[in-house]
Motif scaffolding. Structure first.
Motif, PDB file in Angstrom:
ATOM      1  N   THR A   1     -27.874  50.053 -28.047  1.00  0.00           N
ATOM      2  CA  THR A   1     -26.842  49.752 -29.042  1.00  0.00           C
ATOM      3  C   THR A   1     -25.827  50.892 -29.099  1.00  0.00           C
ATOM      4  OG1 THR A   1     -28.584  48.648 -30.304  1.00  0.00           O
ATOM      5  CG2 THR A   1     -26.498  49.009 -31.430  1.00  0.00           C
TER       6      THR A   1
ATOM      7  N   SER B   1     -30.075  49.590 -22.026  1.00  0.00           N
ATOM      8  CA  SER B   1     -31.089  49.907 -23.033  1.00  0.00           C
ATOM      9  C   SER B   1     -32.382  50.233 -22.306  1.00  0.00           C
ATOM     10  CB  SER B   1     -31.319  48.688 -23.934  1.00  0.00           C
ATOM     11  OG  SER B   1     -32.548  48.827 -24.638  1.00  0.00           O
TER      12      SER B   1
ATOM     13  N   LYS C   1     -37.865  46.447 -21.989  1.00  0.00           N
ATOM     14  CA  LYS C   1     -36.856  46.125 -20.969  1.00  0.00           C
ATOM     15  C   LYS C   1     -37.411  46.379 -19.562  1.00  0.00           C
ATOM     16  CE  LYS C   1     -34.026  44.900 -24.100  1.00  0.00           C
ATOM     17  NZ  LYS C   1     -32.847  45.373 -24.788  1.00  0.00           N
TER      18      LYS C   1
HETATM   19  C1  PLP Z   1     -31.925  45.267 -25.991  1.00  0.00           C
HETATM   20  C2  PLP Z   1     -30.500  44.858 -25.985  1.00  0.00           C
HETATM   21  C3  PLP Z   1     -29.489  45.652 -26.581  1.00  0.00           C
HETATM   22  C4  PLP Z   1     -29.773  46.824 -27.466  1.00  0.00           C
HETATM   23  O1  PLP Z   1     -30.537  47.826 -26.925  1.00  0.00           O
HETATM   24  P1  PLP Z   1     -31.396  48.805 -27.871  1.00  0.00           P
HETATM   25  O2  PLP Z   1     -31.881  49.844 -26.929  1.00  0.00           O
HETATM   26  O3  PLP Z   1     -32.499  47.989 -28.446  1.00  0.00           O
HETATM   27  O4  PLP Z   1     -30.497  49.343 -28.922  1.00  0.00           O
HETATM   28  C5  PLP Z   1     -28.175  45.275 -26.411  1.00  0.00           C
HETATM   29  N1  PLP Z   1     -27.844  44.156 -25.744  1.00  0.00           N
HETATM   30  C6  PLP Z   1     -28.777  43.341 -25.203  1.00  0.00           C
HETATM   31  C7  PLP Z   1     -28.335  42.135 -24.447  1.00  0.00           C
HETATM   32  C8  PLP Z   1     -30.135  43.662 -25.312  1.00  0.00           C
HETATM   33  O5  PLP Z   1     -31.045  42.849 -24.776  1.00  0.00           O
END
Ligand code: PLP
Length: 377
Positions: free
Chosen positions: A61, A181, A186
């Motif tokens: 984010t 992220s 992930k």
């Molecule tokens: C996980 C995710 C984010 C945010 O990542 P964080 O590390 O959780 O803040 C943003 N965009 C998408 C499409 C995501 O899947």
């Protein structure tokens, strides 16, 4: 049989000792905020993505938010993205003070539909954020052609697409900046929160490095009002070890996806992911489309198969974004997909037997639905 949606323990068991040793090293170095492991990871991740630089930050984010701030985006500006995404994409836009403007997705790929892009561009559009959802790159050549003709920077949300490719170019390296992220679930996940921005643009990289560290180019010199979004030293150490295994993990995901797709070939009621054009899908998620999704999901749950929905409520229909003025019907493709999508278990350690079991249970649930329909008057 029980099949979890994600099994991080199975993913981490083989590297436990290696990570423990690397964490000991961070403790010995006293390098907890940034430091040598983060510096090394940044170099390795930039090289992996085929980009000149990577900047490690606190989360995906914040990667999106800082990339937009680095481009000078703020109040009065508009940034285009899709409503079919995790809310973070829109939040990052909102936290610059700019307004998120949504464009519907394509029915085939669930990604930004380039045919709808031009109509959403206004004199205030300052960036476009295509999301490489589920591990498949958006149609970058079409999006970049439209954006470049108007000198609008493209910022890729590659949070679900580490290692995905589009015509041999890696996710994150095609636009002005790519945002990743490393949330634990992930394809490349930390042991905590982390993220990164990759870019070929040295000025933008410099700006983001400054912003993630209180706006200071040098200690106690603050050029701009920044933030603290440095990556933890321990996350850098974990991510270096896991980056070396990312290609293997993505390869395993592709063969699991192929096994699922083959199992469903004889069942037209199951919509399988379409590998559009030349995209190298890395299957962060394996998403099928089925009618009566909720009933199908319940049937799978009762047989020990844990599924997910990504995402059940599109961003434009979330209460948080009520004041943007969108309503039901604003983005028909996204809304239709939200009713029918179902994410099956997907992680590199999933066994062939588990994939077979999930496939059988889904086929059984669908044929139960079909026979119910035939029995109805
Ligand atoms: C996980 C995710 C984010 C945010 O990542 P964080 O590390 O959780 O803040 C943003 N965009 C998408 C499409 C995501 O899947």
């Amino acid at each position: 049989m029980k099949v979890p949606f994600l099994d991080l323990k199975a993913h981490h068991d083989p590297i436990r000792d290696e990570v423990r040793a690397a964490l000991e090293e961070v403790i010995d170095q006293n390098a907890f905020a940034g430091g040598p492991c983060v510096d090394a990871f940044e170099k390795e991740f930039a090289a992996f993505c085929g980009a000149a630089e990577a900047i490690g930050v606190g989360s995906g984010t914040e990667a999106l938010w800082l990339a937009l701030l680095g481009l000078g985006i703020g109040p009065g500006d508009e940034v285009i993205t899709v409503p079919n995404t995790f809310i973070a994409t829109a939040e990052a836009i909102s936290f610059t003070g700019a307004k998120p403007v949504f464009v519907d997705v394509s029915e085939e790929t669930y990604n930004l539909d380039p045919l709808l892009l031009e109509a959403a561009i206004t004199g205030r559009t300052r960036a476009i954020i295509p999301v490489h959802l589920y591990g498949q790159t958006a149609d970058m050549s079409a999006i970049l052609a439209i954006a470049n003709a108007r000198s609008i920077p493209v910022v890729e949300d590659a949070a679900q697409a580490h290692g995905a490719t589009s015509e041999d170019r890696l996710a994150g390296s095609m636009g002005m900046a790519g945002c990743f992220s490393f949330y634990p679930g992930k394809n490349l996940g930390a042991w905590g929160e982390a993220g990164a921005v990759v870019t070929d643009n040295p000025e933008l990289a410099k700006e983001i490095r400054k912003l993630r560290d209180h706006g200071q180019p040098r200690k106690y010199e603050h050029d701009v009002v920044g933030w603290n979004s440095r990556m933890d030293g321990m996350q850098g150490a974990v991510l270096r070890i896991k980056l070396a295994r990312l290609d293997d993990g993505n390869h395993a995901r592709r063969s699991i996806a192929a096994q699922y797709t083959k199992s469903f070939a004889s069942c037209p009621e199951i919509g399988v992911p379409l590998n559009a054009g030349n995209t190298g899908h890395v299957y962060h998620l394996y998403v099928v489309r089925v009618r009566e999704r909720d009933r199908v999901q319940n049937a799978l749950t009762s047989r020990g198969v844990a599924c997910g929905i990504h995402y059940p409520v599109p961003v434009h229909l979330q209460p948080a974004y009520r004041d943007l003025g969108y309503s039901e019907g604003s983005f028909p493709v996204t809304e239709r997909c939200a009713q029918e999508i179902l994410s099956l278990p997907m992680y590199p350690e999933l066994s062939r037997d588990q994939v077979d079991y999930v496939s059988e249970q889904l086929l059984t649930a669908i044929s139960a639905e079909e026979s119910e329909k035939m029995a109805a008057p």
